[in-house]
Design an enzyme around this catalytic site. Structure first.
Site, PDB file in Angstrom:
ATOM      1  N   HIS A   1      48.806  38.062  43.647  1.00 20.12           N
ATOM      2  CA  HIS A   1      48.002  36.977  43.080  1.00 20.12           C
ATOM      3  C   HIS A   1      48.918  35.836  42.650  1.00 20.12           C
ATOM      4  O   HIS A   1      48.820  35.325  41.533  1.00 20.12           O
ATOM      5  CB  HIS A   1      47.194  37.481  41.884  1.00 20.12           C
TER       6      HIS A   1
ATOM      7  N   ASP B   1      42.846  42.367  40.193  1.00 24.82           N
ATOM      8  CA  ASP B   1      41.460  42.686  40.585  1.00 24.82           C
ATOM      9  C   ASP B   1      40.948  43.970  39.932  1.00 24.82           C
ATOM     10  O   ASP B   1      39.814  44.017  39.458  1.00 24.82           O
ATOM     11  CB  ASP B   1      41.337  42.796  42.113  1.00 24.82           C
TER      12      ASP B   1
ATOM     13  N   HIS C   1      36.975  42.749  43.868  1.00 28.18           N
ATOM     14  CA  HIS C   1      37.806  42.290  44.994  1.00 28.18           C
ATOM     15  C   HIS C   1      36.879  41.884  46.135  1.00 28.18           C
ATOM     16  O   HIS C   1      36.176  42.718  46.710  1.00 28.18           O
ATOM     17  CB  HIS C   1      38.740  43.436  45.416  1.00 28.18           C
TER      18      HIS C   1
ATOM     19  N   HIS D   1      41.384  32.607  45.163  1.00 33.72           N
ATOM     20  CA  HIS D   1      42.376  33.669  45.004  1.00 33.72           C
ATOM     21  C   HIS D   1      43.596  33.169  44.225  1.00 33.72           C
ATOM     22  O   HIS D   1      44.335  32.318  44.710  1.00 33.72           O
ATOM     23  CB  HIS D   1      42.802  34.194  46.372  1.00 33.72           C
TER      24      HIS D   1
ATOM     25  N   GLU E   1      40.326  33.004  38.325  1.00 31.30           N
ATOM     26  CA  GLU E   1      41.051  34.251  38.032  1.00 31.30           C
ATOM     27  C   GLU E   1      42.117  34.033  36.965  1.00 31.30           C
ATOM     28  O   GLU E   1      42.328  34.881  36.100  1.00 31.30           O
ATOM     29  CB  GLU E   1      41.698  34.804  39.300  1.00 31.30           C
TER      30      GLU E   1
END
Ligand code: ZN
Length: 258
Positions: free
Chosen positions: A36, A45, A120, A178, A183
């Protein structure tokens, strides 16, 4: 007696008591071990899926089964690809069988209200298949009444939340998120000790062609492995997103099981 909702923290008889006396919903987090970028950990994830499952379980009277950390192969246009060191891919058939076996075991324990919480993006269809097969095999085995809810915890995001988080900039879509703003912000809120904002580079965002190549071309992905930038992420954004998703997962479970 512990008040933890994590199955791994419970003795077998306490777990059994929660199923029998409290009609517990059993939540199974499924994640991935995947790069990541430089600033987020490989476990992002599965850590986030487990966090969401725990918070929802606390809201709805649930128990969180030990998470399935590994997930389906990282795809180059949605997860940066299967090739980087640390990214640890399962074949689709392996993930299907792994999840199916665990779901059937949860049903053998007595669970009839089961939820698969996906963290995910690429797991989606393999988890669908695992749930289909588990329900069918339980039915054939004469085990009645098992119902499985499956959702990506970020299945839906309110438009006004996206507007706040992206502040007028275009939302790239969940596939390109991503290692990006969402995130990064969520990890800043849930697991700040694992985020290093100083390691997010300025780099050009990928421009993917409308097809895939096998084997993958590593040059399609920026050096960090991120598909968009998390530079602007803040803990406040993370709180907004995470609390929205916890509410979404909890409401979904309540609707189907309570
Ligand atoms: Zn991720």
């Amino acid at each position: 007696m512990t008040d933890s909702v994590m199955m791994s923290d419970l003795s077998w008889d306490e777990y059994q008591r929660r199923l029998k006396e409290q009609d517990a919903i059993v939540l199974l987090p499924v994640g991935a071990v995947e790069q990541h970028g430089y600033h987020l950990p490989l476990g992002t994830d599965w850590m986030m899926a487990t966090y969401m499952a725990r918070r929802a379980a606390e809201n709805v009277g649930g128990v969180v089964a030990a998470p399935i950390s590994y997930g389906y192969r990282s795809q180059i246009r949605t997860g940066g690809g299967p090739h980087r060191c640390g990214t640890t891919n399962l074949d689709g058939s392996t993930l299907i069988n792994l999840v199916k076996d665990v779901l059937k075991e949860l049903a053998r324990h007595g669970a009839r209200k089961i939820a698969v919480i996906d963290g995910h993006f690429e797991n989606r269809f393999y988890l669908d298949e695992a749930c289909h097969l588990a329900v069918r095999e339980l039915e054939y085995a004469g085990i009645q009444g098992a119902k499985i809810l499956k959702m990506l915890y970020a299945e839906r995001i309110k438009p006004e939340t996206l507007e706040t988080v992206y502040a007028g900039k275009p939302y790239p879509g969940l596939d390109l998120e991503h290692g990006g703003i969402l995130e990064t912000a969520m990890m800043l809120y849930c697991h700040p000790e694992h985020v290093d904002m100083s390691k997010i580079p300025d780099e050009e965002l990928p421009k993917f062609p409308p097809y895939d190549l096998f084997p993958v071309d590593p040059d399609w992905v920026p050096p960090s492995g991120c598909l968009s930038s998390g530079k602007e992420s803040t803990v406040e954004m993370g709180k907004l997103l995470v609390e929205e998703f916890v509410a979404l997962v909890s409401a979904s479970l309540n609707k189907e099981f309570r």
